[in-house]
Design an enzyme around this catalytic site. Sequence first.
Site, short mmCIF file in Angstrom:
data_model
loop_
_atom_site.label_atom_id
_atom_site.label_comp_id
_atom_site.label_asym_id
_atom_site.label_seq_id
_atom_site.Cartn_x
_atom_site.Cartn_y
_atom_site.Cartn_z
N HIS A 147 0.84 -1.21 0.00
CA HIS A 147 0.00 0.00 0.00
C HIS A 147 0.87 1.25 0.00
CE1 HIS A 147 -3.46 2.54 1.45
NE2 HIS A 147 -2.46 3.22 2.02
N GLU A 148 1.89 1.27 0.87
CA GLU A 148 2.76 2.44 0.96
C GLU A 148 3.61 2.62 -0.29
OE1 GLU A 148 2.13 4.53 3.12
OE2 GLU A 148 0.86 3.25 4.36
N HIS A 151 1.57 4.24 -2.89
CA HIS A 151 1.49 5.70 -2.71
C HIS A 151 2.67 6.38 -3.40
CE1 HIS A 151 -1.93 6.67 -0.28
NE2 HIS A 151 -1.58 5.93 0.75
N GLU A 224 -6.34 6.89 -1.10
CA GLU A 224 -6.26 5.71 -0.24
C GLU A 224 -6.87 4.50 -0.94
OE1 GLU A 224 -4.60 5.24 2.58
OE2 GLU A 224 -3.90 7.31 2.34
#
Length: 294
Positions: A147-148, A151, A224
Amino acid sequence: MKRILLFAATNIAVLAVLTIVCKLLGVDVYLAQTGQDFTHLLIFAAILGFTGSLISLAMSKSIAIRSTGAQVIDPSSPRSQTEQWLVQTVHRQAEQAGIGKPDVAIYDAPEMNAFATGMNRNNALVAVSTGLLQQMGRDEVEAVLGHEVAHVANGDMVTMALLQGVLNTFVIVASRLIGRVVDQVVFKNDRGPGMGYWITVMVLQVVLGMLASIIAMWFSRQREFRADHGGATLAGRQKMINALRRLGGNAGVSTLPEEVEAFGISGRMADGLKRLFMSHPPIPERIAALEASR
């Protein structure tokens, strides 16, 4: 770089359109008659609006490390198997995503959380909390790291900074344009900015600033969802869903400093109108979005 150039070009186009519209409506003539130049105002607002957000972006990595007390792992000499696994996992995912290898760090916090920040895709930082490492299995941590990394690959930090710059610019321009009108029409002042102008500007900067925050937080919530899908691609959909379910146990708790909180995987939750200012969507909505995309 392409994302930055595209966003910058879009912003320039928006400002150009605004200038043309103001000329067609005679705003520039009106301002000239009252001693103001719209072009100069726009340039002043853009410089003022972008400076703060771009400086914050440039310093984001060092600010995040300092404010959270994060310890960056030396890839050449990790102190434990966990640190070695973290570095290897993040670097592998970064290679899959086509970005440079981020620095990897651990910060001391009881809740399960993680964040990514940095000025560009090839000079980023991915950090996880000790609480996350203690309470999640490796499959779930892998999804959080994905997920990071997503980003970073999506350029979210840069895009948020540029978006904030645009919003700041419009707040500055709009508050001053309206302030000038109020000063002349309501306070009958034709001799340059008076008390009515300054009071109106101060009030509108607060009101319009709140509206700008609502727009920025809406965009933050959308990124997100995108990062969740990116994490599912890099680590596996079920791992990402399981990680989000585990994060639901945080109950919206976050001890991240304010300047970093929006970049965490888990943020504070709220009800009613306060939801408009949430940087993260509720966990159930994020899980539902992943399940619906199967």
